[in-house]
Design an enzyme around this catalytic site. Structure first.
Site, PDB file in Angstrom:
ATOM      1  N   SER A   1      -5.702  -8.544   9.825  1.00  0.00           N
ATOM      2  CA  SER A   1      -6.915  -8.503   8.992  1.00  0.00           C
ATOM      3  C   SER A   1      -7.053  -9.780   8.181  1.00  0.00           C
ATOM      4  CB  SER A   1      -6.846  -7.319   8.016  1.00  0.00           C
ATOM      5  OG  SER A   1      -6.687  -6.123   8.724  1.00  0.00           O
TER       6      SER A   1
ATOM      7  N   GLU B   1       2.034  -1.102  -0.077  1.00  0.00           N
ATOM      8  CA  GLU B   1       0.646  -1.119   0.379  1.00  0.00           C
ATOM      9  C   GLU B   1      -0.184  -0.038  -0.304  1.00  0.00           C
ATOM     10  OE1 GLU B   1       0.423  -1.083   4.612  1.00  0.00           O
ATOM     11  OE2 GLU B   1      -1.739  -1.470   4.630  1.00  0.00           O
TER      12      GLU B   1
ATOM     13  N   GLU C   1      -0.129  10.684  12.791  1.00  0.00           N
ATOM     14  CA  GLU C   1       1.035  11.294  13.471  1.00  0.00           C
ATOM     15  C   GLU C   1       2.325  10.790  12.820  1.00  0.00           C
ATOM     16  OE1 GLU C   1      -1.543   9.933  15.001  1.00  0.00           O
ATOM     17  OE2 GLU C   1      -2.405  11.616  16.103  1.00  0.00           O
TER      18      GLU C   1
ATOM     19  N   GLN D   1      -1.243 -10.476   6.996  1.00  0.00           N
ATOM     20  CA  GLN D   1      -0.018  -9.759   7.394  1.00  0.00           C
ATOM     21  C   GLN D   1       0.170  -9.793   8.911  1.00  0.00           C
ATOM     22  OE1 GLN D   1      -0.376  -5.535   6.968  1.00  0.00           O
ATOM     23  NE2 GLN D   1       1.812  -5.173   6.943  1.00  0.00           N
ATOM     24  N   GLY D   2       1.229 -10.454   9.367  1.00  0.00           N
ATOM     25  CA  GLY D   2       1.502 -10.536  10.805  1.00  0.00           C
ATOM     26  C   GLY D   2       2.648  -9.630  11.203  1.00  0.00           C
TER      27      GLY D   2
ATOM     28  N   SER E   1       1.945  -6.234  13.304  1.00  0.00           N
ATOM     29  CA  SER E   1       1.666  -5.570  14.589  1.00  0.00           C
ATOM     30  C   SER E   1       1.566  -6.576  15.730  1.00  0.00           C
ATOM     31  CB  SER E   1       0.338  -4.807  14.507  1.00  0.00           C
ATOM     32  OG  SER E   1       0.367  -3.904  13.436  1.00  0.00           O
TER      33      SER E   1
HETATM   34  C1  LIG Z   1      -8.526  -1.656  10.496  1.00  0.00           C
HETATM   35  C2  LIG Z   1      -7.116  -2.037  10.837  1.00  0.00           C
HETATM   36  C3  LIG Z   1      -6.527  -3.114  10.197  1.00  0.00           C
HETATM   37  C4  LIG Z   1      -5.222  -3.490  10.512  1.00  0.00           C
HETATM   38  N1  LIG Z   1      -4.695  -4.585   9.891  1.00  0.00           N
HETATM   39  C5  LIG Z   1      -3.442  -5.005  10.219  1.00  0.00           C
HETATM   40  C6  LIG Z   1      -2.905  -6.193   9.641  1.00  0.00           C
HETATM   41  O1  LIG Z   1      -3.545  -6.863   8.827  1.00  0.00           O
HETATM   42  N2  LIG Z   1      -1.677  -6.601  10.035  1.00  0.00           N
HETATM   43  C7  LIG Z   1      -0.916  -5.888  10.927  1.00  0.00           C
HETATM   44  O2  LIG Z   1       0.204  -6.288  11.211  1.00  0.00           O
HETATM   45  N3  LIG Z   1      -1.420  -4.764  11.521  1.00  0.00           N
HETATM   46  C8  LIG Z   1      -2.662  -4.318  11.179  1.00  0.00           C
HETATM   47  N4  LIG Z   1      -3.184  -3.180  11.770  1.00  0.00           N
HETATM   48  C9  LIG Z   1      -2.423  -2.519  12.835  1.00  0.00           C
HETATM   49  C10 LIG Z   1      -1.852  -1.165  12.445  1.00  0.00           C
HETATM   50  O3  LIG Z   1      -0.735  -1.326  11.613  1.00  0.00           O
HETATM   51  C11 LIG Z   1      -1.509  -0.456  13.770  1.00  0.00           C
HETATM   52  O4  LIG Z   1      -2.726  -0.201  14.429  1.00  0.00           O
HETATM   53  C12 LIG Z   1      -0.765   0.833  13.539  1.00  0.00           C
HETATM   54  O5  LIG Z   1       0.511   0.574  13.053  1.00  0.00           O
HETATM   55  C13 LIG Z   1      -0.654   1.664  14.842  1.00  0.00           C
HETATM   56  O6  LIG Z   1      -0.122   0.893  15.850  1.00  0.00           O
HETATM   57  P1  LIG Z   1      -0.848   0.760  17.283  1.00  0.00           P
HETATM   58  O7  LIG Z   1      -2.294   0.426  17.040  1.00  0.00           O
HETATM   59  O8  LIG Z   1      -0.052  -0.175  18.110  1.00  0.00           O
HETATM   60  O9  LIG Z   1      -0.807   2.195  17.914  1.00  0.00           O
HETATM   61  P2  LIG Z   1       0.454   2.906  18.631  1.00  0.00           P
HETATM   62  O10 LIG Z   1       1.668   2.752  17.781  1.00  0.00           O
HETATM   63  O11 LIG Z   1       0.526   2.411  20.038  1.00  0.00           O
HETATM   64  O12 LIG Z   1       0.003   4.405  18.619  1.00  0.00           O
HETATM   65  C14 LIG Z   1      -0.912   4.973  19.585  1.00  0.00           C
HETATM   66  C15 LIG Z   1      -0.968   6.469  19.338  1.00  0.00           C
HETATM   67  O13 LIG Z   1       0.344   7.051  19.562  1.00  0.00           O
HETATM   68  C16 LIG Z   1       0.763   7.761  18.397  1.00  0.00           C
HETATM   69  N5  LIG Z   1       2.205   7.569  18.221  1.00  0.00           N
HETATM   70  C17 LIG Z   1       2.893   6.397  18.272  1.00  0.00           C
HETATM   71  N6  LIG Z   1       4.206   6.615  18.008  1.00  0.00           N
HETATM   72  C18 LIG Z   1       4.343   7.943  17.777  1.00  0.00           C
HETATM   73  C19 LIG Z   1       5.439   8.786  17.440  1.00  0.00           C
HETATM   74  N7  LIG Z   1       6.674   8.287  17.289  1.00  0.00           N
HETATM   75  N8  LIG Z   1       5.197  10.109  17.274  1.00  0.00           N
HETATM   76  C20 LIG Z   1       3.964  10.626  17.417  1.00  0.00           C
HETATM   77  N9  LIG Z   1       2.860   9.869  17.732  1.00  0.00           N
HETATM   78  C21 LIG Z   1       3.062   8.555  17.910  1.00  0.00           C
HETATM   79  C22 LIG Z   1       0.012   7.131  17.245  1.00  0.00           C
HETATM   80  O14 LIG Z   1      -0.092   8.002  16.145  1.00  0.00           O
HETATM   81  C23 LIG Z   1      -1.342   6.833  17.895  1.00  0.00           C
HETATM   82  O15 LIG Z   1      -2.144   7.988  17.905  1.00  0.00           O
HETATM   83  C24 LIG Z   1      -4.486  -2.773  11.482  1.00  0.00           C
HETATM   84  C25 LIG Z   1      -5.076  -1.688  12.125  1.00  0.00           C
HETATM   85  C26 LIG Z   1      -6.377  -1.320  11.813  1.00  0.00           C
HETATM   86  C27 LIG Z   1      -6.987  -0.151  12.542  1.00  0.00           C
END
Ligand SMILES: Cc1cc2nc3c(=O)[nH]c(=O)nc-3n(C[C@H](O)[C@H](O)[C@H](O)COP(=O)(O)OP(=O)(O)OC[C@H]3O[C@@H](n4cnc5c(N)ncnc54)[C@H](O)[C@@H]3O)c2cc1C
Length: 397
Positions: free
Chosen positions: A165, A248, A382, A130-131, A133
């Site tokens: 992932s 999902e 959140e 899944q691409g 993020s």
């Molecule tokens: C183990 C693992 C596997 C993953 N696998 C995949 C995958 O296969 N493909 C893929 O595309 N992605 C994948 N992801 C990514 C995952 O979808 C993102 O990590 C997730 O959507 C959060 O985005 P971010 O890490 O950019 O954090 P951010 O969005 O930058 O968030 C940082 C912090 O700010 C808070 N925050 C952000 N926006 C708000 C808001 N509007 N209100 C309140 N709080 C807020 C969040 O809750 C968090 O605490 C994976 C992540 C993990 C940990």
């Protein structure tokens, strides 16, 4: 809420149990009991092939696409029985291949896409990742900046995805790309299918806290895919992505209570005379039971209405925060011993170690690390709270 299954599903349950009796090795104690990681991974591959050969993969898909046209209820009973037996219901990439993309293609795919991709998913010829993020776009996914431009009969893609992932085990990626930079952010995104085995794609592993590298960065430099590999409308990818993200959660309302209970039973068996820790164990037990009833409520809704409602967000929030509590408790029970890792880490970076896992620190500390990620992936806590506040409770933005 009705915690009983209709009687009409019982013959199917018997069929699944007979299949398990016939195909599981003698003395089977659960996937977690296979101590060697390579051996366990090889078992998962061969078990997936056994499921496919016996029509137990993609069971609710229509037969013309390789499925078994079973009902949602039968699908739930199948995953429940497999979880109880401590065997996976699919291979490692199938969360992306079957649960997410396959089911999304059934809803949005063209006839050609369904006839080509769905059987190849079930046979294992195609394994997906899944691409979505990107380094600057996670929770605010619609701000993504990977670009795709239509050039004759192909799309040319440039940009970067992150946290992808199992990308190294996949041969295709489904991705969201910006195809109209002038449109409002949700309106200029297209859902594309792209083959990974090409010079324009560079996959680099990311090493996690646990030492594992289950996720990756994926770089696209003039990567190409056929013009026909669009799912839904050009610039209409946001609606397709929403369908996929809803899928999902899948049948986890049925399997989570079984897997988390198996993990809790292992923890209870560790035992302790410490009254504070005993109190926390009792608290974990009560919370695990609440998860079971929450699961039944969700399943009742799915069976009655055919869709997952807002309870899916309650469930995600609930199990991910429960798991952090319970794995932290495991580390407190192990005490100083938890500082020395022994035995393999859990086989997957998600949720519990598999049923039958030994009480090694590798298993418990690994589950603790995995639990840390549980409140981030598939929508952070959140974000789940915001969904519940706005869409369920009707609170102002
Ligand atoms: C183990 C693992 C596997 C993953 N696998 C995949 C995958 O296969 N493909 C893929 O595309 N992605 C994948 N992801 C990514 C995952 O979808 C993102 O990590 C997730 O959507 C959060 O985005 P971010 O890490 O950019 O954090 P951010 O969005 O930058 O968030 C940082 C912090 O700010 C808070 N925050 C952000 N926006 C708000 C808001 N509007 N209100 C309140 N709080 C807020 C969040 O809750 C968090 O605490 C994976 C992540 C993990 C940990």
């Amino acid at each position: 809420m009705d915690p009983r299954y209709p009687l009409e599903v019982e013959p199917f349950r018997k069929r699944v149990r007979a299949f398990l009796d016939e195909h599981l090795p003698a003395g089977w104690a659960g996937l977690g009991a296979i101590a060697d990681r390579d051996e366990a991974d090889a078992f998962v591959d061969s078990w997936r092939a056994t499921l496919a050969a016996n029509g137990f993969l993609g069971v609710a898909w229509p037969t013309e696409y390789g499925g078994a046209s079973l009902s949602k209820l039968e699908q739930i009973v199948l995953v429940e029985e497999l979880a109880r037996a401590g065997v996976p219901a699919m291979g490692y990439n199938d969360t992306f291949s079957i649960k997410m993309l396959g089911n999304t293609l059934l809803r949005w795919g063209t006839e050609e896409q369904k006839r080509w991709f769905l059987p190849r998913i079930l046979s294992g010829d195609d394994r997906w990742c899944q691409g979505f993020s990107e380094p600057g776009s996670g929770s605010d996914l619609a701000s993504l900046s990977t670009k795709a431009v239509l050039d004759g009969d192909r799309w040319v893609v440039n940009g970067q995805k992150i946290w992808t992932s199992r990308a190294r085990e996949a041969n295709w990626i489904f991705l969201l790309a910006r195809t109209d930079p002038t449109a409002k952010k949700h309106a200029g995104i297209t859902f594309l299918l792209l083959p990974l085995d090409q010079p324009g794609v560079d996959i680099r592993p990311i090493r996690a806290l646990s030492g594992d590298s289950e996720f990756n960065e994926v770089f696209f430099t003039d990567a190409v895919t056929d013009a026909a590999n669009v799912v839904g409308e050009i610039n209409g990818g946001w609606a397709v992505a929403n369908t996929l993200l809803g899928l999902e959660r899948g049948e986890e309302a049925a399997t989570n209570p079984i897997l988390f209970r198996a993990e809790l039973d292992r923890l209870l068996a560790l035992g302790t005379d410490d009254v504070v820790l005993r109190d926390r164990l009792a608290d974990a037990y009560a919370r695990c039971e609440i998860m079971r009833f929450l699961g039944l409520r969700i399943l009742t809704g799915v069976l009655n209405n055919g869709t997952l409602g807002a309870e899916a967000s309650i469930s995600k929030l609930y199990w991910s925060e429960y798991h952090q509590r319970v794995t932290a408790l495991a580390l407190d029970l192990l005490g100083a011993q938890a500082m020395v890792l022994d035995g393999r880490l859990p086989l997957r970076a998600y949720r519990t170690d598999d049923p039958g896992a030994p009480d090694t620190t590798g298993s418990w500390v690994g589950a603790f690390y995995n639990a840390t990620a549980g409140t981030i992936y598939a929508g952070t806590s959140e974000v789940q709270r915001t969904i519940l506040a706005e869409q369920v409770l009707g609170l102002p933005r």
